[in-house]
Motif scaffolding. Structure first.
Motif, PDB file in Angstrom:
ATOM      1  N   ARG A  36      43.883  32.034  44.746  1.00 24.20           N
ATOM      2  CA  ARG A  36      42.747  32.025  43.827  1.00 24.20           C
ATOM      3  C   ARG A  36      42.332  33.462  43.482  1.00 24.20           C
ATOM      4  O   ARG A  36      42.627  34.394  44.222  1.00 24.20           O
ATOM      5  CB  ARG A  36      41.573  31.281  44.441  1.00 24.20           C
ATOM      6  CG  ARG A  36      41.008  31.960  45.667  1.00 24.20           C
ATOM      7  CD  ARG A  36      39.959  31.135  46.395  1.00 24.20           C
ATOM      8  NE  ARG A  36      39.445  31.838  47.556  1.00 24.20           N
ATOM      9  CZ  ARG A  36      40.045  31.918  48.744  1.00 24.20           C
ATOM     10  NH1 ARG A  36      41.206  31.316  48.930  1.00 24.20           N
ATOM     11  NH2 ARG A  36      39.501  32.582  49.739  1.00 24.20           N
ATOM     12  N   LEU A  37      41.626  33.566  42.364  1.00 26.76           N
ATOM     13  CA  LEU A  37      41.013  34.832  41.981  1.00 26.76           C
ATOM     14  C   LEU A  37      39.557  34.809  42.423  1.00 26.76           C
ATOM     15  O   LEU A  37      38.903  33.758  42.355  1.00 26.76           O
ATOM     16  CB  LEU A  37      41.091  35.040  40.471  1.00 26.76           C
ATOM     17  CG  LEU A  37      42.498  35.263  39.908  1.00 26.76           C
ATOM     18  CD1 LEU A  37      42.482  35.230  38.393  1.00 26.76           C
ATOM     19  CD2 LEU A  37      43.071  36.578  40.408  1.00 26.76           C
ATOM     20  N   GLU A  38      39.049  35.954  42.872  1.00 26.98           N
ATOM     21  CA  GLU A  38      37.664  36.056  43.323  1.00 26.98           C
ATOM     22  C   GLU A  38      37.013  37.281  42.699  1.00 26.98           C
ATOM     23  O   GLU A  38      37.621  38.344  42.618  1.00 26.98           O
ATOM     24  CB  GLU A  38      37.599  36.183  44.849  1.00 26.98           C
ATOM     25  CG  GLU A  38      38.137  34.982  45.589  1.00 26.98           C
ATOM     26  CD  GLU A  38      38.105  35.153  47.098  1.00 26.98           C
ATOM     27  OE1 GLU A  38      37.835  36.282  47.594  1.00 26.98           O
ATOM     28  OE2 GLU A  38      38.357  34.157  47.802  1.00 26.98           O
ATOM     29  N   ARG A  86      35.516  44.748  40.409  1.00 25.60           N
ATOM     30  CA  ARG A  86      36.630  44.296  41.247  1.00 25.60           C
ATOM     31  C   ARG A  86      36.951  42.835  40.997  1.00 25.60           C
ATOM     32  O   ARG A  86      36.051  42.022  40.811  1.00 25.60           O
ATOM     33  CB  ARG A  86      36.285  44.480  42.722  1.00 25.60           C
ATOM     34  CG  ARG A  86      36.247  45.927  43.146  1.00 25.60           C
ATOM     35  CD  ARG A  86      35.588  46.128  44.500  1.00 25.60           C
ATOM     36  NE  ARG A  86      35.673  47.525  44.904  1.00 25.60           N
ATOM     37  CZ  ARG A  86      34.887  48.483  44.431  1.00 25.60           C
ATOM     38  NH1 ARG A  86      33.946  48.206  43.570  1.00 25.60           N
ATOM     39  NH2 ARG A  86      35.041  49.741  44.836  1.00 25.60           N
ATOM     40  N   MET A  87      38.257  42.543  41.026  1.00 25.23           N
ATOM     41  CA  MET A  87      38.734  41.171  41.080  1.00 25.23           C
ATOM     42  C   MET A  87      39.836  41.140  42.124  1.00 25.23           C
ATOM     43  O   MET A  87      40.688  42.026  42.169  1.00 25.23           O
ATOM     44  CB  MET A  87      39.272  40.669  39.742  1.00 25.23           C
ATOM     45  CG  MET A  87      39.725  39.196  39.827  1.00 25.23           C
ATOM     46  SD  MET A  87      40.240  38.492  38.253  1.00 25.23           S
ATOM     47  CE  MET A  87      38.642  38.123  37.529  1.00 25.23           C
ATOM     48  N   LEU A  98      45.149  40.977  47.157  1.00 22.11           N
ATOM     49  CA  LEU A  98      45.297  42.118  46.262  1.00 22.11           C
ATOM     50  C   LEU A  98      43.953  42.325  45.571  1.00 22.11           C
ATOM     51  O   LEU A  98      43.359  41.360  45.090  1.00 22.11           O
ATOM     52  CB  LEU A  98      46.378  41.846  45.219  1.00 22.11           C
ATOM     53  CG  LEU A  98      46.543  42.939  44.161  1.00 22.11           C
ATOM     54  CD1 LEU A  98      48.011  43.234  43.944  1.00 22.11           C
ATOM     55  CD2 LEU A  98      45.856  42.579  42.867  1.00 22.11           C
ATOM     56  N   THR A  99      43.492  43.557  45.528  1.00 24.46           N
ATOM     57  CA  THR A  99      42.236  43.850  44.844  1.00 24.46           C
ATOM     58  C   THR A  99      42.494  44.855  43.726  1.00 24.46           C
ATOM     59  O   THR A  99      43.078  45.914  43.949  1.00 24.46           O
ATOM     60  CB  THR A  99      41.178  44.410  45.814  1.00 24.46           C
ATOM     61  OG1 THR A  99      40.962  43.454  46.847  1.00 24.46           O
ATOM     62  CG2 THR A  99      39.865  44.676  45.092  1.00 24.46           C
ATOM     63  N   PRO A 108      35.759  48.587  30.389  1.00 26.47           N
ATOM     64  CA  PRO A 108      34.696  47.597  30.594  1.00 26.47           C
ATOM     65  C   PRO A 108      35.167  46.150  30.738  1.00 26.47           C
ATOM     66  O   PRO A 108      34.381  45.293  31.129  1.00 26.47           O
ATOM     67  CB  PRO A 108      33.834  47.752  29.339  1.00 26.47           C
ATOM     68  CG  PRO A 108      34.778  48.267  28.296  1.00 26.47           C
ATOM     69  CD  PRO A 108      35.758  49.140  29.039  1.00 26.47           C
ATOM     70  N   LEU A 109      36.422  45.875  30.420  1.00 27.44           N
ATOM     71  CA  LEU A 109      36.926  44.501  30.433  1.00 27.44           C
ATOM     72  C   LEU A 109      38.070  44.331  31.416  1.00 27.44           C
ATOM     73  O   LEU A 109      38.795  45.278  31.705  1.00 27.44           O
ATOM     74  CB  LEU A 109      37.441  44.106  29.041  1.00 27.44           C
ATOM     75  CG  LEU A 109      36.480  44.268  27.867  1.00 27.44           C
ATOM     76  CD1 LEU A 109      37.212  44.007  26.560  1.00 27.44           C
ATOM     77  CD2 LEU A 109      35.291  43.343  28.017  1.00 27.44           C
ATOM     78  N   LEU A 110      38.263  43.093  31.860  1.00 23.13           N
ATOM     79  CA  LEU A 110      39.475  42.733  32.588  1.00 23.13           C
ATOM     80  C   LEU A 110      40.069  41.532  31.856  1.00 23.13           C
ATOM     81  O   LEU A 110      39.438  40.479  31.767  1.00 23.13           O
ATOM     82  CB  LEU A 110      39.202  42.356  34.043  1.00 23.13           C
ATOM     83  CG  LEU A 110      40.507  42.020  34.771  1.00 23.13           C
ATOM     84  CD1 LEU A 110      41.040  43.240  35.503  1.00 23.13           C
ATOM     85  CD2 LEU A 110      40.325  40.885  35.734  1.00 23.13           C
ATOM     86  N   ASN A 111      41.253  41.720  31.295  1.00 25.98           N
ATOM     87  CA  ASN A 111      41.969  40.631  30.646  1.00 25.98           C
ATOM     88  C   ASN A 111      42.834  39.943  31.695  1.00 25.98           C
ATOM     89  O   ASN A 111      43.569  40.607  32.421  1.00 25.98           O
ATOM     90  CB  ASN A 111      42.853  41.169  29.513  1.00 25.98           C
ATOM     91  CG  ASN A 111      42.042  41.758  28.390  1.00 25.98           C
ATOM     92  OD1 ASN A 111      41.516  41.049  27.567  1.00 25.98           O
ATOM     93  ND2 ASN A 111      41.903  43.083  28.370  1.00 25.98           N
TER      94      ASN A 111
END
Length: 165
Positions: A36-38, A86-87, A98-99, A108-111
């Motif tokens: 999962r992504l957190e 962070r994701m 993995l971070t 400013p974005l995370l695609n």
């Protein structure tokens, strides 16, 4: 942890469009059913209708599927006190995390590119100052950043991997 710092300077005589996106792809064993992504609570926007249909499962990694239609989701994750958002991609079964951390002042974005297809099983975590839709679309979305003559912009990101207990 891998540290990436890029400095970009407009050495020209006119303002120029500045679109930066770090295309980082991750696969097995990080990506697997049950991973999962957190991230902290944040805004998630779909790139298109296909992504809108799957937006409720943005954080879930499924088993590889035939004929999976890729999804691109745009995340606006707030920065921590250090200026980095962070994701994490967490796979408890593989005991891996993995971070992706990136400086939101210039990225400013995370695609998120989600491709759960057989033979194309991957998650892309792509910090950027734009979405992967081209210059004119970014301008329409109000995202097109210009860099002035002589201006220097620094981009910073970190990719860390750790074993879980």
């Amino acid at each position: 942890t891998v540290y990436i710092t890029d400095r970009l300077e407009n050495q020209g005589f006119a303002p120029a469009p500045l679109m930066m996106l770090y295309h980082c792809n991750f696969g097995y064993p990080l990506v697997d059913a049950g991973a999962r992504l957190e991230a902290v609570n944040h805004e998630v926007l779909p790139k298109d209708a296909v992504a809108a249909a799957g937006i409720s499962d943005w954080a879930k990694m499924e088993a590889p599927q035939p004929n999976y239609a890729e999804q691109v989701l745009i995340h606006r994750i707030p920065a921590d006190a250090d200026g980095f958002a962070r994701m994490a991609l967490v796979n408890p079964a593989a005991k891996l995390k993995l971070t992706m951390a990136y400086d939101t002042r210039t990225l400013p974005l995370l695609n998120q590119w989600k491709q759960m297809g057989q033979g194309e099983y991957v998650i892309g975590l792509e910090p950027g100052n734009c979405v992967p839709t081209g210059q004119s679309d970014n301008e329409k979305r109000g995202l097109l950043r210009m860099i002035a003559p002589g201006e220097v912009v620094e981009f910073n990101l970190r990719i860390g991997v750790e074993e879980l207990a």
